[in-house]
Design an enzyme around this catalytic site. Sequence first.
Site, mmCIF file in Angstrom:
data_model
loop_
_atom_site.group_PDB
_atom_site.id
_atom_site.type_symbol
_atom_site.label_atom_id
_atom_site.label_comp_id
_atom_site.label_asym_id
_atom_site.label_seq_id
_atom_site.Cartn_x
_atom_site.Cartn_y
_atom_site.Cartn_z
ATOM 1 N N ARG A 297 0.854 -1.180 0.000
ATOM 2 C CA ARG A 297 0.000 0.000 0.000
ATOM 3 C C ARG A 297 0.898 1.240 0.000
ATOM 4 O O ARG A 297 1.503 1.599 1.013
ATOM 5 C CB ARG A 297 -0.882 -0.009 1.248
ATOM 6 C CG ARG A 297 -1.992 1.020 1.257
ATOM 7 C CD ARG A 297 -2.581 1.155 2.649
ATOM 8 N NE ARG A 297 -1.707 1.933 3.515
ATOM 9 C CZ ARG A 297 -1.496 1.681 4.801
ATOM 10 N NH1 ARG A 297 -2.063 0.648 5.381
ATOM 11 N NH2 ARG A 297 -0.698 2.464 5.510
ATOM 12 N N HIS A 301 -3.677 4.273 4.687
ATOM 13 C CA HIS A 301 -4.764 3.299 4.781
ATOM 14 C C HIS A 301 -6.061 3.941 4.299
ATOM 15 O O HIS A 301 -6.789 3.374 3.488
ATOM 16 C CB HIS A 301 -4.911 2.819 6.221
ATOM 17 C CG HIS A 301 -6.098 1.951 6.454
ATOM 18 N ND1 HIS A 301 -6.193 0.673 5.966
ATOM 19 C CD2 HIS A 301 -7.260 2.193 7.109
ATOM 20 C CE1 HIS A 301 -7.358 0.155 6.310
ATOM 21 N NE2 HIS A 301 -8.026 1.052 7.001
ATOM 22 N N TYR A 310 4.323 5.485 11.195
ATOM 23 C CA TYR A 310 4.615 4.092 11.570
ATOM 24 C C TYR A 310 5.454 3.303 10.552
ATOM 25 O O TYR A 310 5.772 2.142 10.812
ATOM 26 C CB TYR A 310 3.303 3.332 11.841
ATOM 27 C CG TYR A 310 2.291 3.374 10.721
ATOM 28 C CD1 TYR A 310 2.402 2.530 9.620
ATOM 29 C CD2 TYR A 310 1.204 4.252 10.763
ATOM 30 C CE1 TYR A 310 1.473 2.567 8.589
ATOM 31 C CE2 TYR A 310 0.273 4.298 9.741
ATOM 32 C CZ TYR A 310 0.401 3.446 8.654
ATOM 33 O OH TYR A 310 -0.518 3.472 7.632
#
Length: 402
Positions: A297, A301, A310
């Site tokens: 990805r 998100h 992160y």
Amino acid sequence: MTVESTAARKPRRSSGTKRAAGAASARKTAAATAQPHDAEPQLVQLLTPEGERVDAGDHPDVAEFAHFVADITTEDLRGLYRDMVLTRRFDGEATALQRQGELGLWASLLGQEAAQIGSGRALRDDDYVFPTYREHGVAWCRGVDPTNLLGMFRGVNHGGWDPTTNNFHLYTIVIGSQTLHATGYAMGVAKDGADSAVIAYFGDGASSQGDVMEAFNFAAVYNSPVVFFCQNNQWAISEPTERQMRVPLYQRAQGFGFPGIRVDGNDVLACLAVTRWALDRARRGEGPTLVEAFTYRMGAHTTSDDPTKYRRDEETAAWEAKDPILRLKAHLLASGGADEAFFAELEAESETLGKRVREVVRSMPDPDTMAIFENVYADGHALVDEERAQFAAYLASFEGGE
């Protein structure tokens, strides 16, 4: 390039068509090359990150899957490239519209175009799709107008298209529940004696949901003609894959008694071939398959997420080099399958699509504000009536105000 898969029940081979024979042989080869859980998983890959076709003659295991794209033409390759480019453009426009306040939220597919277009183009018209909320590329393949995907994210409808028109179900926000819906639908397909198949899309994070495990079990026990297509983009929001499971994801199928296979999710040809193989198994009555499309990805998100909090920039940069669109473009250029005129024409087409998306979204009529109170109870309810009256009074307090 080797292939890993879990062992499956003995195939019931049909009239001996070339494709059926190839599929049975592929499963046999895949099972024979399965490795222990601590072995490094390998991918089914037909197109390298540099855009070079894998020589099937040097890799017999891959050759069995390459059989399913043996009939691919240069025109087909250009079509796959067009699909990915236009899907990415639509996705980028939707992200921009959300940032401008035109959409409440958007879940981007950036980086996952090959997994979605490859699997989507493997489907027949009579197959049925159960998506999550990120399958914009699959929706494109099913003929759903991309602007219809945006109504729900703008808050003007609950879906925006008729699922029966394109055999493409409405987006599912509840994580993993669509796998149960797909399994039940596939059980019905089998009971009806149809030779169509069902495919359920979900992510690596959803694979940890109990609903998905239940779907696996029911599908296996009832030998349902369903393909579980997991796009492992390696991040369940901020949770990396290594914190979600102790074994490679595709190996989870082993515990339920059906094949699991990992495919290079950034290789549109491999995704097309493996999905055709899995759908072929389903149609011949050989039950479910778990396909793990190993991808990444590239963006957030959703637009409410910040991936810089992160994950490292070095990781993202490494995957940018594996971009599925650049990979196929390199192949088309090297093979003479497309020239600069083709790419320029496609760029113009993408600009037209982007403009249409912006215009349609901004012209979407607002829903009836009071419609939220309708169809809550079949016979009405005193509490809903009271809430409706309170809300109407609240709205009326703004009339004529500054």
